[in-house]
Design an enzyme around this catalytic site. Structure first.
Site, PDB file in Angstrom:
ATOM      1  N   ARG A  52     -37.000-123.652  10.052  1.00 28.37           N
ATOM      2  CA  ARG A  52     -35.936-122.681   9.773  1.00 28.37           C
ATOM      3  C   ARG A  52     -36.101-121.434  10.645  1.00 28.37           C
ATOM      4  O   ARG A  52     -35.123-120.852  11.117  1.00 28.37           O
ATOM      5  CB  ARG A  52     -35.932-122.301   8.286  1.00 28.37           C
ATOM      6  CG  ARG A  52     -34.755-121.430   7.904  1.00 28.37           C
ATOM      7  CD  ARG A  52     -34.628-121.263   6.400  1.00 28.37           C
ATOM      8  NE  ARG A  52     -35.714-120.473   5.851  1.00 28.37           N
ATOM      9  CZ  ARG A  52     -35.879-120.229   4.555  1.00 28.37           C
ATOM     10  NH1 ARG A  52     -35.046-120.734   3.663  1.00 28.37           N
ATOM     11  NH2 ARG A  52     -36.890-119.497   4.130  1.00 28.37           N
ATOM     12  N   LYS A 151     -32.194-116.089   8.758  1.00 29.82           N
ATOM     13  CA  LYS A 151     -33.084-115.210   7.988  1.00 29.82           C
ATOM     14  C   LYS A 151     -33.481-114.083   8.927  1.00 29.82           C
ATOM     15  O   LYS A 151     -34.547-114.097   9.537  1.00 29.82           O
ATOM     16  CB  LYS A 151     -34.286-116.011   7.481  1.00 29.82           C
ATOM     17  CG  LYS A 151     -34.927-115.383   6.253  1.00 29.82           C
ATOM     18  CD  LYS A 151     -35.763-116.378   5.501  1.00 29.82           C
ATOM     19  CE  LYS A 151     -36.688-115.704   4.507  1.00 29.82           C
ATOM     20  NZ  LYS A 151     -36.012-114.952   3.468  1.00 29.82           N
ATOM     21  N   GLU A 184     -25.017-116.634  -3.636  1.00 33.48           N
ATOM     22  CA  GLU A 184     -26.451-116.617  -3.916  1.00 33.48           C
ATOM     23  C   GLU A 184     -26.812-115.244  -4.437  1.00 33.48           C
ATOM     24  O   GLU A 184     -25.924-114.414  -4.661  1.00 33.48           O
ATOM     25  CB  GLU A 184     -27.253-116.958  -2.646  1.00 33.48           C
ATOM     26  CG  GLU A 184     -27.028-115.987  -1.491  1.00 33.48           C
ATOM     27  CD  GLU A 184     -27.888-116.294  -0.266  1.00 33.48           C
ATOM     28  OE1 GLU A 184     -28.926-116.942  -0.402  1.00 33.48           O
ATOM     29  OE2 GLU A 184     -27.506-115.840   0.833  1.00 33.48           O
TER      30      GLU A 184
HETATM   31  N1  PXG Z   1     -31.426-116.398  -0.272  1.00 37.47           N
HETATM   32  C1  PXG Z   1     -31.868-115.315   0.380  1.00 37.47           C
HETATM   33  C2  PXG Z   1     -30.903-114.315   0.849  1.00 37.47           C
HETATM   34  C3  PXG Z   1     -33.245-115.153   0.608  1.00 37.47           C
HETATM   35  O1  PXG Z   1     -33.694-114.078   1.270  1.00 37.47           O
HETATM   36  C4  PXG Z   1     -33.641-117.230  -0.561  1.00 37.47           C
HETATM   37  C5  PXG Z   1     -32.267-117.345  -0.742  1.00 37.47           C
HETATM   38  C6  PXG Z   1     -34.524-118.336  -1.049  1.00 37.47           C
HETATM   39  O2  PXG Z   1     -35.027-119.102   0.052  1.00 37.47           O
HETATM   40  P1  PXG Z   1     -36.447-119.795   0.012  1.00 37.47           P
HETATM   41  O3  PXG Z   1     -36.565-120.509   1.300  1.00 37.47           O
HETATM   42  O4  PXG Z   1     -37.475-118.713  -0.155  1.00 37.47           O
HETATM   43  O5  PXG Z   1     -36.428-120.731  -1.152  1.00 37.47           O
HETATM   44  C7  PXG Z   1     -34.155-116.125   0.111  1.00 37.47           C
HETATM   45  C8  PXG Z   1     -35.627-115.985   0.334  1.00 37.47           C
HETATM   46  C9  PXG Z   1     -39.271-111.058   0.623  1.00 37.47           C
HETATM   47  C10 PXG Z   1     -38.955-112.480   0.484  1.00 37.47           C
HETATM   48  O6  PXG Z   1     -40.364-110.732   1.064  1.00 37.47           O
HETATM   49  C11 PXG Z   1     -37.635-112.923   0.552  1.00 37.47           C
HETATM   50  C12 PXG Z   1     -37.372-114.271   0.413  1.00 37.47           C
HETATM   51  C13 PXG Z   1     -38.381-115.169   0.205  1.00 37.47           C
HETATM   52  C14 PXG Z   1     -39.693-114.725   0.165  1.00 37.47           C
HETATM   53  C15 PXG Z   1     -39.984-113.368   0.295  1.00 37.47           C
HETATM   54  O7  PXG Z   1     -38.432-110.208   0.310  1.00 37.47           O
HETATM   55  N2  PXG Z   1     -36.070-114.666   0.474  1.00 37.47           N
END
Ligand code: PXG
Length: 292
Positions: A52, A151, A184
Protein backbone atom coordinates in the site's frame (compact mmCIF):
# COMPACT_ATOMS: atom_id res chain seq x y z
CA UNK A 1 18.59 4.68 26.30
CA UNK A 2 16.35 6.37 23.73
CA UNK A 3 14.73 5.00 20.64
CA UNK A 4 16.71 4.13 17.52
CA UNK A 5 15.24 5.56 14.36
CA UNK A 6 15.83 4.34 10.81
CA UNK A 7 16.72 7.41 8.82
CA UNK A 8 17.72 7.15 5.15
CA UNK A 9 19.46 3.82 5.52
CA UNK A 10 21.12 4.45 8.91
CA UNK A 11 20.07 3.97 12.51
CA UNK A 12 20.33 7.11 14.61
CA UNK A 13 19.38 8.10 18.17
CA UNK A 14 16.03 9.81 18.36
CA UNK A 15 17.73 13.13 19.22
CA UNK A 16 19.57 12.96 15.89
CA UNK A 17 16.51 11.91 13.89
CA UNK A 18 15.60 15.24 12.35
CA UNK A 19 14.14 16.46 9.07
CA UNK A 20 14.78 19.85 7.53
CA UNK A 21 12.30 22.74 7.69
CA UNK A 22 12.72 22.72 3.87
CA UNK A 23 11.34 19.19 3.57
CA UNK A 24 8.20 19.44 1.45
CA UNK A 25 6.41 16.99 3.72
CA UNK A 26 6.57 19.62 6.44
CA UNK A 27 5.96 22.56 4.10
CA UNK A 28 3.11 21.03 2.06
CA UNK A 29 2.14 17.67 3.55
CA UNK A 30 3.84 16.10 0.53
CA UNK A 31 4.62 12.54 1.54
CA UNK A 32 3.13 9.13 2.31
CA UNK A 33 3.10 6.91 5.37
CA UNK A 34 2.03 3.66 6.94
CA UNK A 35 0.96 2.83 10.48
CA UNK A 36 1.74 -0.80 11.27
CA UNK A 37 1.27 -3.01 14.35
CA UNK A 38 3.69 -5.39 15.98
CA UNK A 39 2.20 -8.27 17.96
CA UNK A 40 4.40 -10.71 19.92
CA UNK A 41 7.41 -10.10 17.72
CA UNK A 42 5.41 -10.41 14.51
CA UNK A 43 4.77 -7.44 12.18
CA UNK A 44 1.11 -7.74 11.30
CA UNK A 45 0.42 -7.91 7.55
CA UNK A 46 3.73 -6.22 6.79
CA UNK A 47 3.68 -7.16 3.11
CA UNK A 48 0.23 -5.58 2.67
CA UNK A 49 1.37 -2.36 4.34
CA UNK A 50 4.46 -2.14 2.16
CA UNK A 51 2.41 -2.77 -0.97
CA UNK A 52 0.00 0.00 0.00
CA UNK A 53 2.91 2.37 0.73
CA UNK A 54 4.28 1.91 -2.79
CA UNK A 55 0.79 2.34 -4.29
CA UNK A 56 0.33 5.60 -2.36
CA UNK A 57 3.76 6.79 -3.51
CA UNK A 58 3.00 5.94 -7.14
CA UNK A 59 -0.23 7.96 -7.02
CA UNK A 60 1.66 11.10 -5.95
CA UNK A 61 4.58 10.29 -8.30
CA UNK A 62 7.05 9.87 -5.47
CA UNK A 63 9.82 7.40 -6.21
CA UNK A 64 10.78 5.57 -3.04
CA UNK A 65 14.58 5.16 -3.09
CA UNK A 66 14.47 1.59 -1.75
CA UNK A 67 13.03 -1.68 -2.98
CA UNK A 68 9.99 -3.10 -1.16
CA UNK A 69 12.20 -5.97 0.00
CA UNK A 70 14.75 -3.58 1.52
CA UNK A 71 11.89 -1.65 3.14
CA UNK A 72 10.55 -4.83 4.76
CA UNK A 73 14.01 -5.60 6.10
CA UNK A 74 14.40 -2.00 7.36
CA UNK A 75 11.11 -2.27 9.29
CA UNK A 76 12.17 -5.56 10.90
CA UNK A 77 15.63 -4.22 11.76
CA UNK A 78 14.11 -1.09 13.36
CA UNK A 79 11.98 -3.32 15.57
CA UNK A 80 15.02 -5.44 16.50
CA UNK A 81 17.21 -2.41 17.30
CA UNK A 82 14.51 -1.20 19.70
CA UNK A 83 14.01 -4.64 21.24
CA UNK A 84 10.24 -4.40 20.85
CA UNK A 85 7.80 -7.29 20.86
CA UNK A 86 4.54 -5.33 20.80
CA UNK A 87 4.10 -1.85 19.44
CA UNK A 88 3.44 0.51 16.64
CA UNK A 89 5.61 1.21 13.62
CA UNK A 90 5.37 4.50 11.75
CA UNK A 91 6.97 4.45 8.32
CA UNK A 92 7.17 7.78 6.47
CA UNK A 93 8.49 8.71 3.04
CA UNK A 94 8.66 12.45 2.49
CA UNK A 95 9.16 14.32 -0.78
CA UNK A 96 12.47 15.54 0.63
CA UNK A 97 14.26 18.86 0.83
CA UNK A 98 13.70 21.48 -1.87
CA UNK A 99 13.36 25.21 -2.42
CA UNK A 100 10.20 27.01 -1.34
CA UNK A 101 7.45 26.50 -3.90
CA UNK A 102 5.23 23.51 -4.58
CA UNK A 103 7.28 21.93 -7.39
CA UNK A 104 8.02 18.40 -6.17
CA UNK A 105 10.61 17.77 -8.94
CA UNK A 106 12.90 20.25 -7.15
CA UNK A 107 13.19 17.75 -4.31
CA UNK A 108 15.89 15.32 -5.34
CA UNK A 109 16.08 12.97 -2.34
CA UNK A 110 13.02 11.62 -0.55
CA UNK A 111 13.52 11.11 3.19
CA UNK A 112 12.65 7.67 4.55
CA UNK A 113 12.28 7.21 8.29
CA UNK A 114 10.88 4.47 10.48
CA UNK A 115 9.89 4.77 14.13
CA UNK A 116 9.13 1.72 16.27
CA UNK A 117 7.39 2.64 19.48
CA UNK A 118 4.58 1.75 21.86
CA UNK A 119 0.96 2.45 21.06
CA UNK A 120 -1.81 3.76 23.29
CA UNK A 121 -5.10 2.07 22.60
CA UNK A 122 -8.62 3.16 23.20
CA UNK A 123 -9.33 2.33 26.88
CA UNK A 124 -10.40 -1.34 27.28
CA UNK A 125 -13.89 -0.33 28.43
CA UNK A 126 -14.79 0.85 24.89
CA UNK A 127 -14.16 -2.64 23.51
CA UNK A 128 -16.68 -4.00 26.02
CA UNK A 129 -19.22 -1.18 26.08
CA UNK A 130 -18.75 0.24 22.58
CA UNK A 131 -18.13 3.73 21.25
CA UNK A 132 -20.59 6.58 20.72
CA UNK A 133 -19.77 8.51 17.56
CA UNK A 134 -21.24 11.39 15.53
CA UNK A 135 -21.54 12.31 11.86
CA UNK A 136 -19.55 15.46 11.12
CA UNK A 137 -20.12 18.25 8.56
CA UNK A 138 -16.71 17.90 6.86
CA UNK A 139 -17.02 15.54 3.90
CA UNK A 140 -14.31 13.03 2.99
CA UNK A 141 -12.06 14.26 0.18
CA UNK A 142 -13.60 13.76 -3.25
CA UNK A 143 -12.04 10.79 -5.06
CA UNK A 144 -11.13 13.06 -7.96
CA UNK A 145 -9.56 15.63 -5.60
CA UNK A 146 -7.20 13.74 -3.32
CA UNK A 147 -8.25 10.12 -3.51
CA UNK A 148 -8.65 8.83 0.08
CA UNK A 149 -6.91 5.63 -1.03
CA UNK A 150 -3.61 7.49 -0.77
CA UNK A 151 -2.28 7.36 2.78
CA UNK A 152 -0.71 10.77 2.45
CA UNK A 153 0.91 12.94 5.10
CA UNK A 154 -1.84 15.49 4.56
CA UNK A 155 -4.53 14.43 7.02
CA UNK A 156 -6.26 17.81 7.36
CA UNK A 157 -9.53 16.40 5.99
CA UNK A 158 -9.55 13.82 8.80
CA UNK A 159 -8.20 16.23 11.42
CA UNK A 160 -11.04 18.69 10.76
CA UNK A 161 -13.49 15.83 11.20
CA UNK A 162 -11.75 14.75 14.41
CA UNK A 163 -12.06 18.30 15.79
CA UNK A 164 -15.75 18.37 14.92
CA UNK A 165 -16.30 15.02 16.66
CA UNK A 166 -14.45 16.25 19.72
CA UNK A 167 -16.56 19.45 19.86
CA UNK A 168 -19.61 17.18 19.86
CA UNK A 169 -18.09 15.14 22.70
CA UNK A 170 -17.31 12.03 20.61
CA UNK A 171 -14.06 10.13 20.12
CA UNK A 172 -14.63 9.34 16.44
CA UNK A 173 -16.34 10.98 13.47
CA UNK A 174 -18.45 9.27 10.84
CA UNK A 175 -17.51 10.84 7.50
CA UNK A 176 -19.76 11.00 4.44
CA UNK A 177 -18.88 11.62 0.81
CA UNK A 178 -20.25 14.55 -1.22
CA UNK A 179 -23.38 12.50 -2.07
CA UNK A 180 -24.14 11.66 1.54
CA UNK A 181 -22.95 8.07 1.40
CA UNK A 182 -21.09 6.80 4.45
CA UNK A 183 -17.35 6.47 3.76
CA UNK A 184 -15.27 5.84 6.84
CA UNK A 185 -14.09 7.45 10.07
CA UNK A 186 -11.01 9.63 10.60
CA UNK A 187 -8.67 6.69 11.12
CA UNK A 188 -10.87 3.63 10.74
CA UNK A 189 -13.10 1.87 8.23
CA UNK A 190 -16.72 1.22 9.06
CA UNK A 191 -18.89 -1.92 8.90
CA UNK A 192 -22.54 -2.52 9.70
CA UNK A 193 -24.41 -5.77 10.28
CA UNK A 194 -27.99 -6.10 9.06
CA UNK A 195 -29.91 -9.37 9.27
CA UNK A 196 -26.68 -11.33 9.60
CA UNK A 197 -24.99 -9.71 6.56
CA UNK A 198 -21.79 -7.69 6.94
CA UNK A 199 -21.78 -4.51 4.83
CA UNK A 200 -18.96 -2.00 4.29
CA UNK A 201 -18.68 0.90 1.81
CA UNK A 202 -16.86 0.03 -1.44
CA UNK A 203 -13.44 1.64 -1.74
CA UNK A 204 -14.39 3.47 -4.94
CA UNK A 205 -16.69 5.74 -2.91
CA UNK A 206 -13.58 7.22 -1.29
CA UNK A 207 -12.06 5.43 1.68
CA UNK A 208 -8.70 4.00 2.56
CA UNK A 209 -8.39 0.31 1.65
CA UNK A 210 -7.77 -0.57 5.28
CA UNK A 211 -5.70 -3.63 6.02
CA UNK A 212 -7.76 -4.42 9.13
CA UNK A 213 -10.84 -4.09 6.89
CA UNK A 214 -9.43 -6.73 4.53
CA UNK A 215 -8.58 -9.07 7.42
CA UNK A 216 -12.08 -8.73 8.90
CA UNK A 217 -13.68 -9.49 5.53
CA UNK A 218 -11.45 -12.58 5.21
CA UNK A 219 -12.41 -13.77 8.69
CA UNK A 220 -16.10 -13.17 8.00
CA UNK A 221 -15.96 -15.22 4.80
CA UNK A 222 -14.20 -18.04 6.66
CA UNK A 223 -16.95 -17.86 9.28
CA UNK A 224 -19.54 -18.12 6.49
CA UNK A 225 -20.89 -14.64 7.18
CA UNK A 226 -22.06 -12.98 3.97
CA UNK A 227 -19.97 -9.88 3.15
CA UNK A 228 -21.06 -7.09 0.82
CA UNK A 229 -19.22 -3.98 -0.29
CA UNK A 230 -22.06 -1.66 -1.04
CA UNK A 231 -22.91 2.05 -0.55
CA UNK A 232 -25.17 2.98 2.35
CA UNK A 233 -26.45 6.11 4.07
CA UNK A 234 -26.92 7.30 7.66
CA UNK A 235 -30.40 5.79 7.53
CA UNK A 236 -28.84 2.34 7.13
CA UNK A 237 -26.45 3.10 9.98
CA UNK A 238 -29.29 4.02 12.37
CA UNK A 239 -31.20 0.98 11.17
CA UNK A 240 -28.30 -1.47 11.56
CA UNK A 241 -28.29 -4.35 14.03
CA UNK A 242 -24.59 -3.83 14.76
CA UNK A 243 -21.84 -1.40 13.84
CA UNK A 244 -18.08 -1.51 14.29
CA UNK A 245 -14.88 0.18 13.14
CA UNK A 246 -11.62 -1.36 11.98
CA UNK A 247 -8.11 0.08 11.92
CA UNK A 248 -4.53 -0.67 12.81
CA UNK A 249 -4.72 1.45 15.95
CA UNK A 250 -8.29 0.61 17.01
CA UNK A 251 -8.28 -3.02 15.77
CA UNK A 252 -11.98 -3.98 15.76
CA UNK A 253 -14.09 -1.78 18.03
CA UNK A 254 -17.88 -1.83 18.50
CA UNK A 255 -20.00 1.30 17.99
CA UNK A 256 -23.25 1.39 19.97
CA UNK A 257 -24.51 4.90 19.34
CA UNK A 258 -24.45 7.22 16.30
CA UNK A 259 -25.84 10.77 16.43
CA UNK A 260 -27.63 9.85 19.67
CA UNK A 261 -29.41 6.87 18.08
CA UNK A 262 -28.65 3.55 19.80
CA UNK A 263 -27.51 0.93 17.31
CA UNK A 264 -29.38 -2.38 17.60
CA UNK A 265 -29.71 -3.25 21.28
CA UNK A 266 -27.34 -0.42 22.24
CA UNK A 267 -24.72 -3.03 23.19
CA UNK A 268 -21.90 -4.62 21.12
CA UNK A 269 -23.50 -7.27 18.91
CA UNK A 270 -22.80 -10.99 18.68
CA UNK A 271 -21.20 -10.89 15.22
CA UNK A 272 -18.98 -7.96 16.22
CA UNK A 273 -17.81 -9.83 19.33
CA UNK A 274 -17.11 -12.95 17.28
CA UNK A 275 -15.05 -10.95 14.77
CA UNK A 276 -13.11 -9.24 17.58
CA UNK A 277 -12.24 -12.65 19.06
CA UNK A 278 -11.16 -14.05 15.70
CA UNK A 279 -9.19 -10.95 14.84
CA UNK A 280 -7.24 -11.10 18.10
CA UNK A 281 -6.52 -14.78 17.54
CA UNK A 282 -4.70 -14.08 14.30
CA UNK A 283 -2.73 -10.95 15.17
CA UNK A 284 0.38 -12.86 16.17
CA UNK A 285 0.24 -15.38 13.33
CA UNK A 286 -0.58 -13.25 10.32
CA UNK A 287 2.62 -11.37 9.63
CA UNK A 288 6.38 -11.35 9.42
CA UNK A 289 8.36 -12.74 12.38
CA UNK A 290 11.06 -10.29 13.40
CA UNK A 291 13.05 -12.51 15.74
CA UNK A 292 13.93 -15.82 14.08
N1 PXG B 1 -9.17 5.01 7.18
C1 PXG B 1 -8.26 5.97 7.43
C2 PXG B 1 -8.52 7.34 6.97
C3 PXG B 1 -7.08 5.65 8.12
O1 PXG B 1 -6.16 6.60 8.35
C4 PXG B 1 -7.85 3.37 8.30
C5 PXG B 1 -8.99 3.74 7.60
C6 PXG B 1 -7.68 1.93 8.68
O2 PXG B 1 -6.68 1.31 7.87
P1 PXG B 1 -5.75 0.15 8.41
O3 PXG B 1 -4.90 -0.24 7.27
O4 PXG B 1 -4.97 0.69 9.57
O5 PXG B 1 -6.67 -0.96 8.83
C7 PXG B 1 -6.87 4.32 8.58
C8 PXG B 1 -5.63 3.95 9.31
C9 PXG B 1 -2.11 7.07 13.25
C10 PXG B 1 -2.62 5.88 12.57
O6 PXG B 1 -0.97 7.06 13.69
C11 PXG B 1 -3.60 5.99 11.59
C12 PXG B 1 -4.07 4.85 10.97
C13 PXG B 1 -3.59 3.62 11.31
C14 PXG B 1 -2.59 3.52 12.27
C15 PXG B 1 -2.11 4.65 12.92
O7 PXG B 1 -2.81 8.08 13.35
N2 PXG B 1 -5.03 5.00 10.02
Amino acid sequence: MGRKIFMNGKFVDEQQAKVSVFDHCLLYGDGVFEGIRLYQGCVFRLNDHIERLYSSAKYIMLKIPMTPKAMIEAVCETVRRNGLRDGYIRLVVTRGVGPLGLAPWQCKNPTVFIIADKITLYPAEFYEKGLSIVTVPTRRNHVESVNPRVKSCNYLNNILAKIEASIAGALEALMLDHNGFVNECTGDNVFLVKKGVLITPPIYLGALRGITREVVMEIAREERIEVREQPFTRFDVFDADELFLTGTAAEVIPVVNVDKRPIGTGKPGAITKRLIRQFRARTATDGVMVYQ
